[in-house]
Design a protein around this motif. Structure first.
Motif, PDB file in Angstrom:
ATOM      1  N   GLU A   1      20.064  35.875  -0.060  1.00 39.02           N
ATOM      2  CA  GLU A   1      20.525  34.403  -0.137  1.00 39.02           C
ATOM      3  C   GLU A   1      21.011  33.993   1.438  1.00 39.02           C
ATOM      4  OE1 GLU A   1      20.780  32.204  -2.421  1.00 39.02           O
ATOM      5  OE2 GLU A   1      20.603  33.242  -4.407  1.00 39.02           O
ATOM      6  N   LEU A   2      20.543  32.718   1.733  1.00 35.93           N
ATOM      7  CA  LEU A   2      21.175  32.221   2.933  1.00 35.93           C
ATOM      8  C   LEU A   2      22.236  31.212   2.572  1.00 35.93           C
ATOM      9  CD1 LEU A   2      20.452  31.765   5.956  1.00 35.93           C
ATOM     10  CD2 LEU A   2      19.333  29.658   5.234  1.00 35.93           C
ATOM     11  N   VAL A   3      23.286  31.744   3.113  1.00 34.29           N
ATOM     12  CA  VAL A   3      24.569  31.105   2.746  1.00 34.29           C
ATOM     13  C   VAL A   3      25.275  30.651   4.063  1.00 34.29           C
ATOM     14  CG1 VAL A   3      25.142  32.551   0.964  1.00 34.29           C
ATOM     15  CG2 VAL A   3      26.102  33.285   2.853  1.00 34.29           C
TER      16      VAL A   3
ATOM     17  N   ARG B   1      14.284  26.330   2.873  1.00 34.46           N
ATOM     18  CA  ARG B   1      13.064  26.789   3.143  1.00 34.46           C
ATOM     19  C   ARG B   1      12.866  27.987   2.223  1.00 34.46           C
ATOM     20  NH1 ARG B   1      10.887  25.647   8.745  1.00 34.46           N
ATOM     21  NH2 ARG B   1       9.433  27.025   8.068  1.00 34.46           N
ATOM     22  N   GLU B   2      14.071  28.940   2.364  1.00 35.71           N
ATOM     23  CA  GLU B   2      13.674  30.065   1.849  1.00 35.71           C
ATOM     24  C   GLU B   2      13.515  30.330   0.243  1.00 35.71           C
ATOM     25  OE1 GLU B   2      16.467  29.063   3.040  1.00 35.71           O
ATOM     26  OE2 GLU B   2      18.198  29.077   1.736  1.00 35.71           O
TER      27      GLU B   2
ATOM     28  N   LEU C   1       4.064  24.720  10.318  1.00 40.68           N
ATOM     29  CA  LEU C   1       5.073  25.705   9.890  1.00 40.68           C
ATOM     30  C   LEU C   1       6.435  25.169   9.823  1.00 40.68           C
ATOM     31  CD1 LEU C   1       3.701  28.967  11.117  1.00 40.68           C
ATOM     32  CD2 LEU C   1       3.768  28.174   8.710  1.00 40.68           C
ATOM     33  N   GLY C   2       6.600  23.993  11.005  1.00 39.40           N
ATOM     34  CA  GLY C   2       7.653  23.292  11.010  1.00 39.40           C
ATOM     35  C   GLY C   2       8.779  24.222  11.998  1.00 39.40           C
TER      36      GLY C   2
ATOM     37  N   ASN D   1       6.379  18.550   5.084  1.00 41.58           N
ATOM     38  CA  ASN D   1       6.638  18.558   6.671  1.00 41.58           C
ATOM     39  C   ASN D   1       5.405  17.999   6.978  1.00 41.58           C
ATOM     40  OD1 ASN D   1       7.887  19.021   9.024  1.00 41.58           O
ATOM     41  ND2 ASN D   1       6.393  20.979   9.284  1.00 41.58           N
TER      42      ASN D   1
ATOM     43  N   TRP E   1       6.849  23.616   1.431  1.00 44.13           N
ATOM     44  CA  TRP E   1       7.578  23.088   2.458  1.00 44.13           C
ATOM     45  C   TRP E   1       6.670  22.406   3.375  1.00 44.13           C
ATOM     46  CZ3 TRP E   1      10.933  21.161   5.828  1.00 44.13           C
ATOM     47  CH2 TRP E   1      10.823  21.126   7.235  1.00 44.13           C
ATOM     48  N   GLU E   2       5.414  23.136   3.894  1.00 47.64           N
ATOM     49  CA  GLU E   2       4.595  22.451   4.720  1.00 47.64           C
ATOM     50  C   GLU E   2       4.006  21.156   4.242  1.00 47.64           C
ATOM     51  OE1 GLU E   2       2.977  27.027   5.636  1.00 47.64           O
ATOM     52  OE2 GLU E   2       1.274  25.474   5.953  1.00 47.64           O
TER      53      GLU E   2
ATOM     54  N   ARG F   1      12.966  15.773   3.443  1.00 49.95           N
ATOM     55  CA  ARG F   1      12.420  17.067   4.373  1.00 49.95           C
ATOM     56  C   ARG F   1      13.715  17.930   4.764  1.00 49.95           C
ATOM     57  NH1 ARG F   1      11.902  17.024  10.036  1.00 49.95           N
ATOM     58  NH2 ARG F   1      10.309  18.651  10.610  1.00 49.95           N
TER      59      ARG F   1
ATOM     60  N   LEU G   1      22.670  29.726  -5.543  1.00 50.48           N
ATOM     61  CA  LEU G   1      23.813  29.228  -4.911  1.00 50.48           C
ATOM     62  C   LEU G   1      23.903  27.676  -5.482  1.00 50.48           C
ATOM     63  CD1 LEU G   1      23.626  30.144  -1.140  1.00 50.48           C
ATOM     64  CD2 LEU G   1      25.280  30.947  -2.654  1.00 50.48           C
TER      65      LEU G   1
ATOM     66  N   TYR H   1      18.909  28.244  13.232  1.00 55.54           N
ATOM     67  CA  TYR H   1      18.833  28.069  11.863  1.00 55.54           C
ATOM     68  C   TYR H   1      17.536  28.545  11.372  1.00 55.54           C
ATOM     69  CZ  TYR H   1      19.128  26.270   7.324  1.00 55.54           C
ATOM     70  OH  TYR H   1      19.308  26.420   5.796  1.00 55.54           O
ATOM     71  N   PHE H   2      16.474  28.130  12.252  1.00 56.41           N
ATOM     72  CA  PHE H   2      15.274  28.469  11.683  1.00 56.41           C
ATOM     73  C   PHE H   2      15.202  29.931  11.273  1.00 56.41           C
ATOM     74  CE2 PHE H   2      11.049  30.444  12.643  1.00 56.41           C
ATOM     75  CZ  PHE H   2      10.156  29.721  11.915  1.00 56.41           C
TER      76      PHE H   2
ATOM     77  N   SER I   1      17.123  31.230   8.138  1.00 52.30           N
ATOM     78  CA  SER I   1      16.348  30.818   6.765  1.00 52.30           C
ATOM     79  C   SER I   1      14.978  31.726   6.754  1.00 52.30           C
ATOM     80  CB  SER I   1      15.856  29.360   7.097  1.00 52.30           C
ATOM     81  OG  SER I   1      14.754  29.149   6.215  1.00 52.30           O
TER      82      SER I   1
ATOM     83  N   GLU J   1       6.557  35.110  14.091  1.00 48.41           N
ATOM     84  CA  GLU J   1       5.526  34.018  13.905  1.00 48.41           C
ATOM     85  C   GLU J   1       4.519  33.861  14.955  1.00 48.41           C
ATOM     86  OE1 GLU J   1       5.249  32.455  11.516  1.00 48.41           O
ATOM     87  OE2 GLU J   1       7.181  31.600  10.315  1.00 48.41           O
TER      88      GLU J   1
ATOM     89  N   ARG K   1       6.232  28.733   0.655  1.00 51.65           N
ATOM     90  CA  ARG K   1       6.082  28.103   2.212  1.00 51.65           C
ATOM     91  C   ARG K   1       5.326  27.091   2.183  1.00 51.65           C
ATOM     92  NH1 ARG K   1       5.664  32.049   6.982  1.00 51.65           N
ATOM     93  NH2 ARG K   1       4.516  30.809   8.380  1.00 51.65           N
TER      94      ARG K   1
ATOM     95  N   GLN L   1      14.601  34.706   3.812  1.00 56.96           N
ATOM     96  CA  GLN L   1      13.374  34.424   3.055  1.00 56.96           C
ATOM     97  C   GLN L   1      12.514  35.681   2.965  1.00 56.96           C
ATOM     98  OE1 GLN L   1      11.007  31.134   4.469  1.00 56.96           O
ATOM     99  NE2 GLN L   1       9.752  31.275   2.626  1.00 56.96           N
ATOM    100  N   ARG L   2      12.477  36.438   4.258  1.00 56.38           N
ATOM    101  CA  ARG L   2      11.602  37.523   4.170  1.00 56.38           C
ATOM    102  C   ARG L   2      12.311  38.667   3.581  1.00 56.38           C
ATOM    103  NH1 ARG L   2       7.132  37.356   7.484  1.00 56.38           N
ATOM    104  NH2 ARG L   2       6.408  35.145   7.582  1.00 56.38           N
TER     105      ARG L   2
ATOM    106  N   ARG M   1      24.870  24.970  -3.590  1.00 55.35           N
ATOM    107  CA  ARG M   1      24.516  24.190  -2.745  1.00 55.35           C
ATOM    108  C   ARG M   1      22.926  24.210  -2.705  1.00 55.35           C
ATOM    109  NH1 ARG M   1      23.118  25.517   2.084  1.00 55.35           N
ATOM    110  NH2 ARG M   1      23.618  27.611   1.954  1.00 55.35           N
TER     111      ARG M   1
END
Lengths: 482, 313
Positions: free
Chosen positions: A247-249, B95-96, A54-55, B107, B103-104, B88, B2, A234-235, A238, A177, B100, A242-243, B4
């Motif tokens: 937007e993640l800005v 990731r959002e 899952l990183g 990774n 991304w996995e 990566r 966005l 940060y994880f 994000s 998680e 998922r 996502q959930r 970016r």
């Protein structure tokens, strides 16, 4: 598997009481005892693989270098019975209501100071007081929409609130998680127990954020503002974006227009933003007002906020109540604003700003924990019994030169939870960080993030200082099979 | 979306494609080297393809198998490892947006490559390693195609992938021309068939070529196939059609579309057979590469650089 280290009864264990499983937790104890070390370690291995793929990682700042580490997780859950949790939950909601009433009062009428319930000097020296917030009236009178309170249990079983994080509390993504992982590795226990689900948090957070939008409409534009990939949380930023489908800005994605509204830069041009769940500290939010060199923030953001064109969660200045000295007045605030008795007690604290109390602290410093008022994450903390003579005299000097900046507390012998350690299961100390939301309604996560000090005997649970985490189970109707 | 994030999607597409094509290139040329009496040219030409000769020579002297493989698998600039790391990093910071599982996959592939490159990659294990990398890249792309909504994010990723692919095809073809036309390499002429065949295999195009081109494998037909074939997914023409299609689905796409059309016209109106026999193919490929760079530039200025001339709700 052999369970060891439960010889003394000086500590409260969340699973065992004088060698036996606590009421309703027999199945968990049986499960742990029936598995061989190889079997449990295989489960641990599965959990690690999941975390890896899952990183999931957090960043540790040490010696100036950022190390991206996978996040340490212990597979044995921490358990709390539903009945006890219900009262903790009530206590947490009560606390946050009082804290928000306090912040709103402080930036407006200051009745609590006028009535001398809280001394006025306290604010003058508070690092997190923001003049620019004076006179502001955020929606529903709420400044701290998201609060992460740390609660601990002492050896006699009493649950205390240790601190309230009202600025940018983190950890909720790890809490979610952790649940996913333990469902994967311990499915049979989920069959045996009725464990309260917790995955509705992102939806609750989105509702809370939407309810403070300055433009009442069905789908306000909610964004998560992150300092960026190098931030240790940060994880989580994000994950939450996502959930929530938000937007993640970063600061550079936003711009304040001539109309004092906030816009984000998209491939279609500029697009208006209503609510910013900001995970950037106050002082980096707006270089026009705060830290001039900040590249994390947005120029003009405070202007837009003051005009009521954008909502910020948590509101700037909310940190004024997230101060270890202000903390000591929370029980008084609950009485003052809500006319209720505090449900959850504070840890007894000595304020060094008071001469009598400072004297006591200086005399007994070797048996106390001393905390700087304005630090979080365990940084700068002094733990009497484990410190060197040199650090002790240094601490004494610091307290004398800036008494306002320190509080001291007796050492709480944090409760323990059985934890996998090589081929043994041994007790390790834990705390708990539930997350509380408030807008026109309140919400508390079912459980929270249990942090565990993985080093034997250690009381320091911070992930930045070698702590790990566990899944937290709030168990309904003990022992009954579904 | 966005700007970016769009930019990151685009680069994930480019970098993942680069990972795959680099692995393919190495795999095919490892085979080719076994058939040639003197494989020196083969390994040197791989460095030319990357356009990164200078940084190669900062670390290595000889353009031999050992060094080239090291450079292209684990090197700091044009390697599988670096492209993957960049993919990566872009994915990690967006990731959002991606499913998922996608991304996995990136990774996991990153961990796989890092683990395998801890010790130098021996010839025996190389094929299996590269095969695994290629397969996992396909899994990633397959996952996106199968499970990701065809939104702007998807189109930006696809745009990056197709542009990178077109670019790589021109580079590989250019190396073919260079090796076989250069008088210094006359001894290679005897192996012409082998070289063109391996070139086709470098873009997984041998079988398709055999099915669609009647004649045996020869330079001018291979060049025509790789530049102009309308059905082969790695031909430049095909990639450009897809770039154009991506643009159609994106907002404000006039300029990128115009640049793409220019490149399409150049390819469609060309006579590759003539260019090949007159020895001008190399110059033509140069032009095409400039076209591709122009498209890239237009993509950047249109979508990724901040524009404030339009406000939307």
């Amino acid at each position: 598997m052999q369970i060891r280290g439960y010889g003394n009864n000086k500590t409260y264990d969340e699973l065992f009481s004088s060698g036996k499983a606590r009421s309703g937790l027999g199945e968990l104890s049986k499960f742990l005892k029936s598995k061989s070390p190889a079997e449990l370690n295989a489960l641990r291995h599965d959990a690690e693989l999941t975390i890896r793929s899952l990183g999931i990682s957090f960043t540790v700042y040490s010696e100036g270098q950022n190390i991206d580490r996978e996040w340490p997780f212990d597979i044995i859950p921490r358990t709390i019975m539903r009945k006890e949790w219900d009262y903790i939950e009530k206590g947490l909601v009560q606390r946050l209501r009082a804290l928000n009433a306090f912040i709103d009062d402080i930036y407006n009428d200051r009745m609590i100071l006028k009535n001398k319930v809280v001394p006025e000097e306290l604010l003058k020296t508070s690092k997190n007081y923001r003049e620019i917030c004076e006179g502001m009236k955020p929606a529903h009178g709420v400044w701290a929409h998201v609060c992460g309170s740390d609660i601990i249990r002492d050896s006699d079983g009493t649950v205390y609130v240790l601190e309230d994080n009202l600025r940018v509390p983190s950890g909720v993504s790890y809490m979610l998680e952790n649940r996913n992982i333990s469902k994967k590795v311990l499915p049979e226990l989920f069959e045996k127990y009725s464990i309260l689900p917790m995955d509705n948090y992102p939806a609750q957070l989105l509702d809370t954020l939407s309810s403070i939008s300055p433009r009442p409409k069905d789908l306000p534009e909610v964004v998560v503002l992150t300092p960026g990939i190098f931030n240790s949380a940060y994880f989580e930023h994000s994950f939450l974006a996502q959930r929530m489908g938000a937007e993640l800005v970063e600061g550079r994605d936003l711009v304040v227009g001539d109309d004092d509204c906030v816009y984000m830069k998209t491939v279609e041009g500029l697009s208006r933003v209503d609510v910013i769940y900001r995970r950037v500290d106050d002082l980096f939010l707006d270089p026009e007002v705060f830290n001039k060199d900040s590249i994390l923030g947005v120029r003009g953001l405070m202007r837009a906020w003051r005009k009521g064109n954008v909502a910020l969660a948590n509101a700037p200045g909310a940190g004024v109540a997230d101060d270890k000295v202000v903390y000591t007045y929370v029980p008084a605030m609950i009485k003052y604003y809500l006319d209720e008795d505090p449900i959850l007690p504070n840890v007894p604290s000595y304020m060094c700003s008071d001469k009598q109390q400072m004297k006591h602290v200086l005399e007994n410093i070797e048996n106390l924990v001393v905390k700087p008022a304005d630090e979080s994450g365990g940084y700068g903390m002094y733990i009497g019994p484990t410190e060197t003579k040199r650090r002790t005299s240094e601490m004494r000097r610091q307290i004398k030169s800036n008494p306002r900046n320190f509080i001291a507390q007796p050492i709480i012998n944090l409760s323990t939870v059985p934890t996998l350690s090589g081929n043994l299961i041994e007790p390790r100390h834990v705390d708990l960080r539930p997350f509380i939301l408030q807008s026109d309604r309140s919400f508390v996560t079912a459980g929270g993030l249990t942090r565990v000090a993985l080093v034997k005997g250690s009381l320091i649970v911070n992930s930045s200082q070698g702590g790990g985490s566990k899944d937290t189970w709030i168990i309904d109707q003990p022992g009954r099979t579904r | 979306m966005l700007s970016r994030v769009a930019e990151r999607m685009f680069w994930i597409g480019r970098y993942m494609e680069r990972v795959e094509s680099t692995a393919l290139l190495l795999r095919v040329n490892t085979n080719l080297a076994l058939d040639l009496p003197n494989s020196k040219h083969v390994w040197g030409s791989l460095i030319d393809i990357t356009g990164d000769k200078d940084s190669f020579h900062e670390t290595y002297q000889l353009e031999n198998e050992q060094n080239v493989v090291k450079f292209l698998t684990g090197g700091e600039t044009s390697s599988i490892r670096t492209a993957l790391k960049n993919a990566r990093e872009n994915a990690r910071t967006s990731r959002e947006i991606m499913p998922r599982e996608a991304w996995e996959k990136i990774n996991k592939l990153h961990h796989f490559v890092e683990n395998n490159l801890k010790t130098p990659l021996k010839r025996e294990g190389r094929d299996a390693f590269l095969g695994e990398v290629i397969g996992r890249c396909h899994e990633f792309t397959g996952y996106l195609t199968g499970c990701m909504s065809v939104t702007q994010a998807f189109n930006f990723m696809k745009l990056g992938r197709k542009l990178e692919r077109a670019d790589m095809t021109t580079r590989i073809l250019d190396i073919g021309c260079y090796n076989l036309n250069d008088p210094k390499h006359t001894e290679l002429a005897d192996y012409e068939l082998l070289l063109w065949t391996s070139l086709l295999m470098s873009v997984s195009g041998y079988q398709m070529y055999r099915q669609h081109v009647d004649d045996h494998v020869n330079g001018e037909d291979v060049a025509d196939f790789l530049l102009r074939d309308e059905h082969f997914p790695r031909s430049v023409d095909f990639c450009l059609d897809e770039v154009s299609e991506c643009c159609e689905h994106l907002p404000l796409s006039d300029e990128p579309q115009r640049a793409t059309n220019l490149a399409q016209r150049r390819i469609k109106n060309s006579n590759v057979i003539d260019l090949f026999s007159s020895g001008e193919l190399h110059w033509f490929i140069d032009e095409v590469q400039l076209d591709l760079a122009r498209i890239h530039h237009q993509v950047e200025t249109t979508w990724f650089t901040y524009r404030n001339d339009s406000v939307t709700e």
